[in-house]
Design a protein around this motif. Structure first.
Motif, PDB file in Angstrom:
ATOM      1  N   ARG A 183       0.780  -1.283  -0.140  1.00  0.00           N
ATOM      2  CA  ARG A 183       0.043   0.044   0.201  1.00  0.00           C
ATOM      3  C   ARG A 183       0.911   1.271  -0.001  1.00  0.00           C
ATOM      4  O   ARG A 183       0.570   2.157  -1.013  1.00  0.00           O
ATOM      5  CB  ARG A 183      -0.975   0.255   1.156  1.00  0.00           C
ATOM      6  CG  ARG A 183      -1.996   1.159   1.342  1.00  0.00           C
ATOM      7  CD  ARG A 183      -2.780   1.213   0.112  1.00  0.00           C
ATOM      8  NE  ARG A 183      -3.809   2.231   0.074  1.00  0.00           N
ATOM      9  CZ  ARG A 183      -4.659   2.529  -0.852  1.00  0.00           C
ATOM     10  NH1 ARG A 183      -4.622   1.697  -2.035  1.00  0.00           N
ATOM     11  NH2 ARG A 183      -5.759   3.156  -0.680  1.00  0.00           N
ATOM     12  N   LYS A 184       1.791   1.214   0.913  1.00  0.00           N
ATOM     13  CA  LYS A 184       2.808   2.349   0.952  1.00  0.00           C
ATOM     14  C   LYS A 184       3.567   2.475  -0.473  1.00  0.00           C
ATOM     15  O   LYS A 184       3.658   3.754  -0.869  1.00  0.00           O
ATOM     16  CB  LYS A 184       3.942   2.268   2.151  1.00  0.00           C
ATOM     17  CG  LYS A 184       3.199   2.554   3.438  1.00  0.00           C
ATOM     18  CD  LYS A 184       2.596   3.787   3.551  1.00  0.00           C
ATOM     19  CE  LYS A 184       2.169   3.999   5.033  1.00  0.00           C
ATOM     20  NZ  LYS A 184       1.669   5.231   5.108  1.00  0.00           N
TER      21      LYS A 184
ATOM     22  N   ALA B  63     -14.472   7.433  -3.929  1.00  0.00           N
ATOM     23  CA  ALA B  63     -14.760   7.076  -2.589  1.00  0.00           C
ATOM     24  C   ALA B  63     -14.159   8.638  -1.677  1.00  0.00           C
ATOM     25  O   ALA B  63     -14.670   9.003  -0.729  1.00  0.00           O
ATOM     26  CB  ALA B  63     -14.117   5.917  -1.997  1.00  0.00           C
ATOM     27  N   ARG B  64     -12.893   9.055  -2.154  1.00  0.00           N
ATOM     28  CA  ARG B  64     -12.359  10.300  -1.674  1.00  0.00           C
ATOM     29  C   ARG B  64     -13.177  11.478  -1.822  1.00  0.00           C
ATOM     30  O   ARG B  64     -13.369  12.229  -1.135  1.00  0.00           O
ATOM     31  CB  ARG B  64     -11.120  10.500  -2.321  1.00  0.00           C
ATOM     32  CG  ARG B  64      -9.743   9.259  -1.963  1.00  0.00           C
ATOM     33  CD  ARG B  64      -8.563   9.572  -2.481  1.00  0.00           C
ATOM     34  NE  ARG B  64      -7.604   8.599  -2.268  1.00  0.00           N
ATOM     35  CZ  ARG B  64      -7.482   7.820  -3.110  1.00  0.00           C
ATOM     36  NH1 ARG B  64      -7.723   7.912  -4.406  1.00  0.00           N
ATOM     37  NH2 ARG B  64      -6.457   6.657  -2.859  1.00  0.00           N
TER      38      ARG B  64
ATOM     39  N   GLU C   5      -7.956   8.107   3.582  1.00  0.00           N
ATOM     40  CA  GLU C   5      -7.292   7.083   2.985  1.00  0.00           C
ATOM     41  C   GLU C   5      -7.704   5.676   3.744  1.00  0.00           C
ATOM     42  O   GLU C   5      -7.727   4.781   2.958  1.00  0.00           O
ATOM     43  CB  GLU C   5      -5.981   7.598   2.989  1.00  0.00           C
ATOM     44  CG  GLU C   5      -5.372   8.604   2.024  1.00  0.00           C
ATOM     45  CD  GLU C   5      -5.510   8.113   0.531  1.00  0.00           C
ATOM     46  OE1 GLU C   5      -5.464   7.025   0.063  1.00  0.00           O
ATOM     47  OE2 GLU C   5      -6.195   9.145  -0.092  1.00  0.00           O
ATOM     48  N   ARG C   6      -7.742   5.933   4.924  1.00  0.00           N
ATOM     49  CA  ARG C   6      -7.956   4.840   5.643  1.00  0.00           C
ATOM     50  C   ARG C   6      -9.356   3.795   5.193  1.00  0.00           C
ATOM     51  O   ARG C   6      -9.209   2.775   5.006  1.00  0.00           O
ATOM     52  CB  ARG C   6      -7.799   4.681   6.990  1.00  0.00           C
ATOM     53  CG  ARG C   6      -7.850   3.427   7.967  1.00  0.00           C
ATOM     54  CD  ARG C   6      -7.798   3.800   9.538  1.00  0.00           C
ATOM     55  NE  ARG C   6      -9.063   4.618   9.999  1.00  0.00           N
ATOM     56  CZ  ARG C   6     -10.137   4.212  10.336  1.00  0.00           C
ATOM     57  NH1 ARG C   6     -10.394   2.972  10.140  1.00  0.00           N
ATOM     58  NH2 ARG C   6     -11.091   5.039  10.661  1.00  0.00           N
ATOM     59  N   GLN C   7     -10.285   4.659   5.171  1.00  0.00           N
ATOM     60  CA  GLN C   7     -11.595   4.245   4.961  1.00  0.00           C
ATOM     61  C   GLN C   7     -11.620   3.885   3.327  1.00  0.00           C
ATOM     62  O   GLN C   7     -12.154   2.611   3.118  1.00  0.00           O
ATOM     63  CB  GLN C   7     -12.500   5.428   5.045  1.00  0.00           C
ATOM     64  CG  GLN C   7     -12.897   5.795   6.328  1.00  0.00           C
ATOM     65  CD  GLN C   7     -13.580   6.977   6.704  1.00  0.00           C
ATOM     66  OE1 GLN C   7     -13.678   7.973   5.847  1.00  0.00           O
ATOM     67  NE2 GLN C   7     -14.596   6.872   7.816  1.00  0.00           N
TER      68      GLN C   7
ATOM     69  N   VAL D 129     -12.939   0.098   0.135  1.00  0.00           N
ATOM     70  CA  VAL D 129     -13.008  -0.086  -1.341  1.00  0.00           C
ATOM     71  C   VAL D 129     -11.760  -0.921  -1.980  1.00  0.00           C
ATOM     72  O   VAL D 129     -11.844  -1.786  -2.675  1.00  0.00           O
ATOM     73  CB  VAL D 129     -12.760   1.451  -2.008  1.00  0.00           C
ATOM     74  CG1 VAL D 129     -12.842   1.472  -3.470  1.00  0.00           C
ATOM     75  CG2 VAL D 129     -14.040   2.254  -1.603  1.00  0.00           C
ATOM     76  N   THR D 130     -10.638  -0.536  -1.565  1.00  0.00           N
ATOM     77  CA  THR D 130      -9.633  -1.355  -2.082  1.00  0.00           C
ATOM     78  C   THR D 130      -9.214  -2.945  -1.805  1.00  0.00           C
ATOM     79  O   THR D 130      -9.116  -3.582  -2.616  1.00  0.00           O
ATOM     80  CB  THR D 130      -8.098  -0.509  -1.686  1.00  0.00           C
ATOM     81  OG1 THR D 130      -8.255   0.896  -2.194  1.00  0.00           O
ATOM     82  CG2 THR D 130      -6.907  -1.259  -2.317  1.00  0.00           C
ATOM     83  N   ILE D 131      -9.524  -2.953  -0.441  1.00  0.00           N
ATOM     84  CA  ILE D 131      -9.493  -4.558   0.037  1.00  0.00           C
ATOM     85  C   ILE D 131     -10.269  -5.364  -0.355  1.00  0.00           C
ATOM     86  O   ILE D 131     -10.471  -6.315  -1.137  1.00  0.00           O
ATOM     87  CB  ILE D 131      -9.481  -4.420   1.410  1.00  0.00           C
ATOM     88  CG1 ILE D 131      -8.211  -4.026   1.868  1.00  0.00           C
ATOM     89  CG2 ILE D 131      -9.707  -5.950   1.915  1.00  0.00           C
ATOM     90  CD1 ILE D 131      -7.782  -4.148   3.501  1.00  0.00           C
TER      91      ILE D 131
END
Length: 233
Positions: free
Chosen positions: A43-44, A135-136, A142-144, A149-151
């Protein structure tokens, strides 16, 4: 009849089960640690926009292509009793890291991390960035965005990465032998037990251990292929 008696004799031998138990304990612990380390790193790296990113990526993938003996040597240099890290660990825990159960875990973490990292990173790259941006724009931080969404969109890659890392960890031999040794009931895993059994001529134990690790690996790989088939369907 002879095979049945031999099987019964081997299965009743405590020495047969100790390496299996140690392998499972080491692999479960190592795969979980590797998974979360790879998840965080992937992710980073996805969010990072810096020069030299290719070099960092290459460095993270090195254990995947290096000979296990080189990885084991590197672990000895970094965490051995003469290193700064090794001395610090020994000072805190009153014992060296080398030739302990945690040394076997660390060796498995290092060799399984690149495979998990590569799979998760590929999964993150396949996620539609427009969905994350949407989503942003709706107020998600970013955590949400990452959690909701991403996971969910990359979960198959995450699961595949974990299973492949688990399979790689359970088969680790060279680095474990160099860094953790082959101490019965402590650091002796299935691959090291098979090696010692063959060297000492205990072929019956070696056969059954080989069948055990093939069985584990087959089940894990079949699971990965099943997940991929569902993804492509």
């Amino acid at each position: 009849m002879v095979l049945k008696e031999l099987t019964k004799h081997v299965f009743n031998d405590p020495n047969f089960w100790f390496p299996i138990q140690t392998s499972i304990q080491v692999t479960v612990t190592a795969s979980i640690l590797s998974f979360f380390a790879a998840l965080f790193t992937a992710r980073k790296m996805q969010q990072t926009k810096i020069r030299g990113k290719l070099i960092i990526d290459t460095f993270l993938m090195l254990p995947l292509v290096l000979p296990p003996s080189v990885v084991g040597f590197g672990l000895l240099v970094l965490f051995g009793r003469n290193s700064v890290i090794g001395k610090t660990i020994e000072l805190i825990f009153q014992q060296p890291l080398v030739f302990t159960w945690w040394a076997a875990v660390l060796a498995a973490v290092v060799v399984s991390f690149p495979l998990i990292y590569m799979t998760i990173k590929t999964g993150f790259e396949s996620v539609d960035s427009d969905l994350e941006d949407a989503a942003r724009s709706m107020g998600g931080n970013e955590r949400q965005v990452f959690i909701y969404v991403t996971i969910p969109l990359a979960w198959r890659s995450l699961l595949t990465g974990y299973v492949l890392g688990f399979a790689r960890a359970i088969g680790e031999f060279g680095a474990t032998l160099m860094f953790a040794g082959n101490i019965p009931e402590k650091t002796q895993t299935l691959p090291t037990a098979i090696y010692i059994a063959v060297e000492s001529g205990r072929m019956e134990l070696a056969y059954y251990w080989v069948f055990s690790i093939i069985f584990f690996s087959f089940i894990l790989l079949a699971f990965v292929y099943r997940v991929k088939e569902k993804e492509e369907a």
